[in-house]
Design a protein around this motif. Structure first.
Motif, PDB file in Angstrom:
ATOM      1  N   ASP A   1      -4.019   4.139  -2.120  1.00 22.32           N
ATOM      2  CA  ASP A   1      -5.224   4.418  -1.347  1.00 22.32           C
ATOM      3  C   ASP A   1      -5.246   5.885  -0.987  1.00 22.32           C
ATOM      4  O   ASP A   1      -4.189   6.502  -0.791  1.00 22.32           O
TER       5      ASP A   1
ATOM      6  N   ARG B   1      -0.846  -0.901  -4.049  1.00 23.05           N
ATOM      7  CA  ARG B   1      -2.032  -0.164  -4.468  1.00 23.05           C
ATOM      8  C   ARG B   1      -1.923   1.257  -3.935  1.00 23.05           C
ATOM      9  O   ARG B   1      -1.199   1.509  -2.962  1.00 23.05           O
TER      10      ARG B   1
ATOM     11  N   THR C   1       0.817  -1.207   0.000  1.00 23.92           N
ATOM     12  CA  THR C   1       0.000   0.000   0.000  1.00 23.92           C
ATOM     13  C   THR C   1       0.849   1.255   0.000  1.00 23.92           C
ATOM     14  O   THR C   1       1.827   1.357   0.740  1.00 23.92           O
TER      15      THR C   1
ATOM     16  N   LEU D   1     -14.455   2.950  -2.731  1.00 22.09           N
ATOM     17  CA  LEU D   1     -14.668   1.779  -1.885  1.00 22.09           C
ATOM     18  C   LEU D   1     -15.576   2.111  -0.712  1.00 22.09           C
ATOM     19  O   LEU D   1     -16.424   1.333  -0.349  1.00 22.09           O
TER      20      LEU D   1
ATOM     21  N   GLY E   1     -14.713   6.345   4.089  1.00 20.58           N
ATOM     22  CA  GLY E   1     -13.577   6.489   4.990  1.00 20.58           C
ATOM     23  C   GLY E   1     -13.981   7.137   6.299  1.00 20.58           C
ATOM     24  O   GLY E   1     -15.108   7.573   6.493  1.00 20.58           O
TER      25      GLY E   1
ATOM     26  N   TYR F   1      -0.279   5.121   0.635  1.00 20.75           N
ATOM     27  CA  TYR F   1      -1.391   5.991   0.999  1.00 20.75           C
ATOM     28  C   TYR F   1      -1.054   7.406   0.558  1.00 20.75           C
ATOM     29  O   TYR F   1       0.008   7.928   0.904  1.00 20.75           O
TER      30      TYR F   1
ATOM     31  N   PHE G   1      -9.019   5.238 -10.187  1.00 20.53           N
ATOM     32  CA  PHE G   1      -9.410   4.885  -8.823  1.00 20.53           C
ATOM     33  C   PHE G   1     -10.884   4.504  -8.804  1.00 20.53           C
ATOM     34  O   PHE G   1     -11.669   4.959  -9.631  1.00 20.53           O
TER      35      PHE G   1
END
Length: 151
Positions: free
Chosen positions: A122, A120, A87, A141, A144, A89, A138
């Motif tokens: 994020d 990935r 990941t 999802l 958050g 971020y 993107f």
């Protein structure tokens, strides 16, 4: 990671993308912080001004931390955090409002992704930025969650 290794990784990532004409992407340095604060302020992000010592420390301890430069002026930036494998971020991304739509934001994200191609990306996005991130591949999802610092 030492500075030379970072520069080598950035150079390798840049070979994977096409930069917008007249744009250079490089590691940030402390001389860029005033421009980062200015651009953040334009976005309504208060922390880099109100908590400048903490914001500077965040930039110093973050990687990838890159700026986009045109004619020796910072016109965009990205600050991320990564484990280097799974990941990355994206904590902050901004492009000068007058230069949006020219591929600078996408290029900053692409460099971050090619620095760690198995990781990935994020991020959390404000509603008005979701179309941009969708155009960059993107997907949404969730909304958050965030808990602000304790004063």
């Amino acid at each position: 990671m030492d500075n030379q290794t970072r520069q080598d990784k950035i150079a390798a990532a840049l070979r994977e993308i096409t930069l917008p004409v007249g744009i250079e992407i490089r590691s940030w340095n402390e001389a860029d912080f005033t421009a980062i604060q200015r651009m953040s302020s334009v976005e309504g992000w208060t922390s880099p001004i109100q908590r400048s010592t903490d914001a500077l420390l965040a930039w110093q301890q973050s990687w990838p931390a890159l700026v986009a430069v045109k004619d020796e002026m910072v016109v965009g930036f990205v600050r991320g955090l990564t484990d280097g494998a799974m990941t990355t971020y994206i904590a902050d991304l901004a492009v000068d409002q007058q230069l949006r739509g020219k591929g600078i934001g996408r290029a900053l994200l692409d460099v971050c992704h090619f620095l760690y191609p198995t990781a990935r990306l994020d991020l959390l996005a404000e509603e008005n930025a979701r179309e941009f991130y969708g155009a960059c591949g993107f997907r949404t999802l969730s909304d958050g969650m965030r808990k602000s610092y304790v004063k």
